[in-house]
Design an enzyme around this catalytic site. Structure first.
Site, mmCIF file in Angstrom:
data_model
loop_
_atom_site.group_PDB
_atom_site.id
_atom_site.type_symbol
_atom_site.label_atom_id
_atom_site.label_comp_id
_atom_site.label_asym_id
_atom_site.label_seq_id
_atom_site.Cartn_x
_atom_site.Cartn_y
_atom_site.Cartn_z
ATOM 1 N N CYS A 175 1.254 -1.322 0.387
ATOM 2 C CA CYS A 175 0.001 -0.251 -0.181
ATOM 3 C C CYS A 175 0.613 1.115 0.172
ATOM 4 C CB CYS A 175 -1.038 -0.197 1.308
ATOM 5 S SG CYS A 175 0.211 0.633 2.873
ATOM 6 N N LEU A 176 0.644 2.617 -0.751
ATOM 7 C CA LEU A 176 0.965 3.823 -0.618
ATOM 8 C C LEU A 176 1.935 4.191 0.953
ATOM 9 C CD1 LEU A 176 -0.917 5.694 -3.357
ATOM 10 C CD2 LEU A 176 1.172 4.165 -3.348
#
Length: 268
Positions: A175-176
């Site tokens: 995830c970012l």
């Protein structure tokens, strides 16, 4: 244990479950779990993808395409970890709060729809890394069939290739939020800035990469063997201009190159 035996054990786990809801991100691990679950259970397996600002839109599209290719029923839900200051303050155990939100959303859904099990794509290698999210999933009763059988990341790719899954060599895409140093607040704007920067570089042909963000500085990480090629073949001014359009002020290149979990070094 032979790879064939591990795959048979994986199938046996799903056969015993009878019904299963898969926490499905579209990454190579959870996609293999979804594939095997569907092969064994058919429509008694359901893949569920959680959508939030920390998931790239392209990743969601990939997840949809892969689920359709496999044939597994696929549902999309929203999670709201960005509303939790324990998550957005980005502590070292940020992933714990992310996975808590995910499984607190998935478990009631599974109960409501009559699925006795929620399973994820955690593999045997993940158990040896700092992954506080695994604890959150375990606390909520989720199972990790790949880890249970002892299937490593490399074996996930091998099995996926043997099963004819075209995305067997897809780069890992956490995830970012993993692009920010611990302690730096995470906002939707910062996530979007990083996401756009990575998509821009991918469209130029660079696949296995990260854009790390610290304050107003972007740090591009590429595989070490690709750094020279990047400098020589890319219009660096265009990259800088684009990144500044996305909201960064400074754009740097990490001379060490891409290394998974690099931000965890501060923990040691």
């Amino acid at each position: 244990m032979m790879l064939v035996e591990k795959l048979e054990q994986l199938k046996a786990i799903f056969a015993q479950m009878n019904q299963a809801l898969i926490a499905y991100s579209g990454g190579v691990d959870s996609t293999l779990v979804a594939k095997v679950a569907y092969d064994v259970l058919g429509d008694r397996a359901l893949a569920v993808t959680a959508v939030s600002p920390s998931l790239l839109p392209e990743e969601l599209e990939d997840a949809k395409i892969q689920a359709a290719t496999i044939g597994i029923p696929h549902q999309i839900i929203a999670t709201h970890e960005m509303e939790n200051p324990n998550y957005t303050s980005n502590p070292v155990n940020r992933c714990y709060f992310c996975k808590s939100e995910l499984h607190d959303t998935l478990k009631p859904l599974a109960v409501e729809m009559g699925y006795p099990y929620v399973v994820d794509g955690v593999n045997a290698d993940d158990l040896h890394d700092y992954r506080p999210g695994i604890q959150a999933a375990k606390e909520r009763g989720a199972r990790s069939p790949l880890a249970e059988v002892g299937i490593t990341k490399a074996e996930v790719r091998q099995i996926s290739q043997q099963l004819g899954l075209p995305w067997w060599d897809k780069p890992a895409q956490p995830c970012l939020s993993s692009r920010f140093p611990y302690g730096e607040e995470i906002t939707v704007a910062k996530l979007q800035r990083v996401g756009r920067a990575e998509i821009f570089l991918r469209k130029l042909g660079w696949q296995n990469l990260r854009v790390r963000s610290e304050g107003d500085t972007a740090r591009i990480e590429l595989p070490p063997e690709k750094i020279k090629d990047f400098v020589l073949s890319t219009d660096l001014n265009t990259v800088v201009t684009k990144f500044q359009e996305f909201g960064f002020i400074y754009v740097t290149l990490d001379l060490e190159g891409y290394s998974s979990g690099k931000l965890n070094r501060v923990l040691k």
